[in-house]
Design an enzyme around this catalytic site. Sequence first.
Site, short mmCIF file in Angstrom:
data_model
loop_
_atom_site.label_atom_id
_atom_site.label_comp_id
_atom_site.label_asym_id
_atom_site.label_seq_id
_atom_site.Cartn_x
_atom_site.Cartn_y
_atom_site.Cartn_z
N TYR A 42 0.85 -1.20 0.00
CA TYR A 42 0.00 0.00 0.00
C TYR A 42 0.88 1.25 0.00
O TYR A 42 0.72 2.15 -0.82
CB TYR A 42 -0.90 -0.01 1.25
CG TYR A 42 -1.62 1.30 1.47
CD1 TYR A 42 -2.66 1.68 0.65
CD2 TYR A 42 -1.24 2.17 2.50
CE1 TYR A 42 -3.32 2.90 0.84
CE2 TYR A 42 -1.88 3.37 2.70
CZ TYR A 42 -2.92 3.73 1.86
OH TYR A 42 -3.56 4.93 2.06
O1 LIG Z 1 -2.17 6.88 7.74
C1 LIG Z 1 -2.36 6.22 6.74
O2 LIG Z 1 -1.93 6.55 5.66
C2 LIG Z 1 -3.09 4.92 6.82
O3 LIG Z 1 -3.96 4.98 7.95
C3 LIG Z 1 -4.70 3.82 8.18
O4 LIG Z 1 -3.80 2.74 8.45
P1 LIG Z 1 -3.43 2.41 9.97
O5 LIG Z 1 -2.77 3.55 10.62
O6 LIG Z 1 -2.72 1.09 9.95
O7 LIG Z 1 -4.88 2.30 10.65
P2 LIG Z 1 -5.67 1.07 11.24
O8 LIG Z 1 -5.71 -0.05 10.28
O9 LIG Z 1 -6.94 1.59 11.74
O10 LIG Z 1 -4.75 0.63 12.47
C4 LIG Z 1 -4.57 1.51 13.56
C5 LIG Z 1 -3.66 0.92 14.57
O11 LIG Z 1 -4.27 -0.24 15.15
C6 LIG Z 1 -3.36 -1.32 15.14
N1 LIG Z 1 -4.14 -2.56 15.02
C7 LIG Z 1 -4.82 -2.84 13.90
C8 LIG Z 1 -5.56 -3.98 13.78
C9 LIG Z 1 -5.62 -4.87 14.85
O12 LIG Z 1 -6.29 -5.92 14.82
N2 LIG Z 1 -4.95 -4.55 15.99
C10 LIG Z 1 -4.20 -3.42 16.12
O13 LIG Z 1 -3.60 -3.18 17.17
C11 LIG Z 1 -2.45 -1.07 13.97
O14 LIG Z 1 -1.21 -1.69 14.16
C12 LIG Z 1 -2.34 0.44 14.02
O15 LIG Z 1 -1.33 0.82 14.90
C13 LIG Z 1 -5.55 3.49 6.96
O16 LIG Z 1 -6.25 2.27 7.19
C14 LIG Z 1 -4.72 3.38 5.71
O17 LIG Z 1 -5.59 3.21 4.61
C15 LIG Z 1 -3.86 4.62 5.54
O18 LIG Z 1 -4.65 5.69 5.14
#
Ligand SMILES: O=C(O)[C@H]1O[C@H](OP(=O)(O)OP(=O)(O)OC[C@H]2O[C@@H](n3ccc(=O)[nH]c3=O)[C@H](O)[C@@H]2O)[C@H](O)[C@@H](O)[C@H]1O
Length: 465
Positions: free
Chosen positions: A264
């Site tokens: 991504y």
């Molecule tokens: O800034 C971005 O550019 C991206 O932001 C977002 O990605 P992320 O920051 O990864 O958000 P998100 O999936 O909500 O996970 C949040 C937290 O929960 C943790 N996480 C996640 C899943 C889980 O089961 N457990 C967990 O601890 C995980 O490790 C993380 O620390 C958008 O989805 C992406 O499309 C893109 O725009």
Amino acid sequence: MSHMDAGVPSTPGKFKSEKPHHHHQRLLLRWQHSPLPKFLFWSLFAGAVLFSLFLISPRSSSSSPAGHTHSSSVTERRFLRTSSSSSSATWGGREWEKRVRSSARVRRHPFGLTVLVTGAAGFVGTHVSNALHRRGDGVVGLDNFNDYYDPSLKRARQALLSHSGVFLVEGDINDGPLLRKLFDIVAFTHVLHLAAQAGVRYAMVNPGSYVHSNVAGLVSILEAARSANPQPAIVWASSSSVYGLNTQVPFSESHRTDRPASLYAATKKAGEEIAHVYNHIYGLSITGLRFFTVYGPWGRPDMAYFFFTRDILAGKPITIFEGPDHATVARDFTFIDDIVQGCIASLDTAQKSTGSGGTKKGPAQLRVFNLGNTSPVPVVELVSILERHLKVKAKKKVVKMPRNGDVLFTHANISLAKKELGYRPTTNLNTGLKRFVKWYLDYYSSSGSHLAKKGRSGHGSSSSS
Ligand SMILES: O=C(O)[C@H]1O[C@H](OP(=O)(O)OP(=O)(O)OC[C@H]2O[C@@H](n3ccc(=O)[nH]c3=O)[C@H](O)[C@@H]2O)[C@H](O)[C@@H](O)[C@H]1O
């Protein structure tokens, strides 16, 4: 017709065949007249057809792609189902053109914008389209309503836009003829390009959809924009994920972005390089916005804060990731209203493109901004806030972060956006999540979902945290 026009990602390794040499022609003739090659040819042909069908058939379609968040090691080659692939949705015709023109009409003179918003049925797209329309700008939305997550949520957002008078075209950003038609009908001053394949972890499940939307789709939009007359200015969604394994904090636009941790992120980084090319060759004015984990009402069900809420209410366990040696995982969560403000300020400050009819007339603006909140919050803290607002205790399982493309933390330096855009985020995570929870409970109880109701009645004990 190009691959993009046909709505199919380009095929790597395709090349034009050269005229064969006479010697090769003789070999070819002999080969063609022998019975064995014919049999082999047809066997291979049948094999290739079966293999192609296997590649394009939607597998695991019973489970929503957004449900793949806990990572699967099985790579799935799947084209997400869209409204146009599953129904008779079409574009064109006099009535359709009338609706496009009417939605594009500016009611804020003399400085109103005429904006094509791609991904307008998406989370950020809906909010920005609404805000632009409210202040009198002309807005036309474009969305393919794919089934990456529940399309009924996208339909509900569409209904919201339609209610306020914004028309949403159903179609794909890879559909060249549709884009040309839209630019023929309307002289868009700006394109806000938000359509993309989102989600960091799903890239391990369906890598092809990231290339299709974030690389081929972006090129398709830029191709249409550079040929348009007048050329619009482009503002598009990059991502905080481009910082990848960068360890300098807070993340600043001048830091390294050449070590992405997920496909991504790599496609968003590729997008930034592609933007440079179109700016350089064609004089397109382009602004890339690195969004930092955007959340809020009408959000995306594939994001952690959203499915944590769903699972907490349903009494299901949630997994919280932690880094090596129990290191905290944290995100610079950014509330949707702040992102809307940043998008609109980017549109307002975008200079005009300098090309016309595909030819550059002079240097054009090329910008990249972080749009974050500047205060990272550990995921465990996010869960505590949710527990408080939901009045339900979560069943937490802390697990070591799988190698799934996630990074340990994000933290935005927003000095540049402050200076150039006047961007000032004002909503902290507690306030933002309170608004999200309110929306979530209203939405899922009024849309008849049993999930929210069941969760509230079954696990209604107050959380002490
Ligand atoms: O800034 C971005 O550019 C991206 O932001 C977002 O990605 P992320 O920051 O990864 O958000 P998100 O999936 O909500 O996970 C949040 C937290 O929960 C943790 N996480 C996640 C899943 C889980 O089961 N457990 C967990 O601890 C995980 O490790 C993380 O620390 C958008 O989805 C992406 O499309 C893109 O725009």
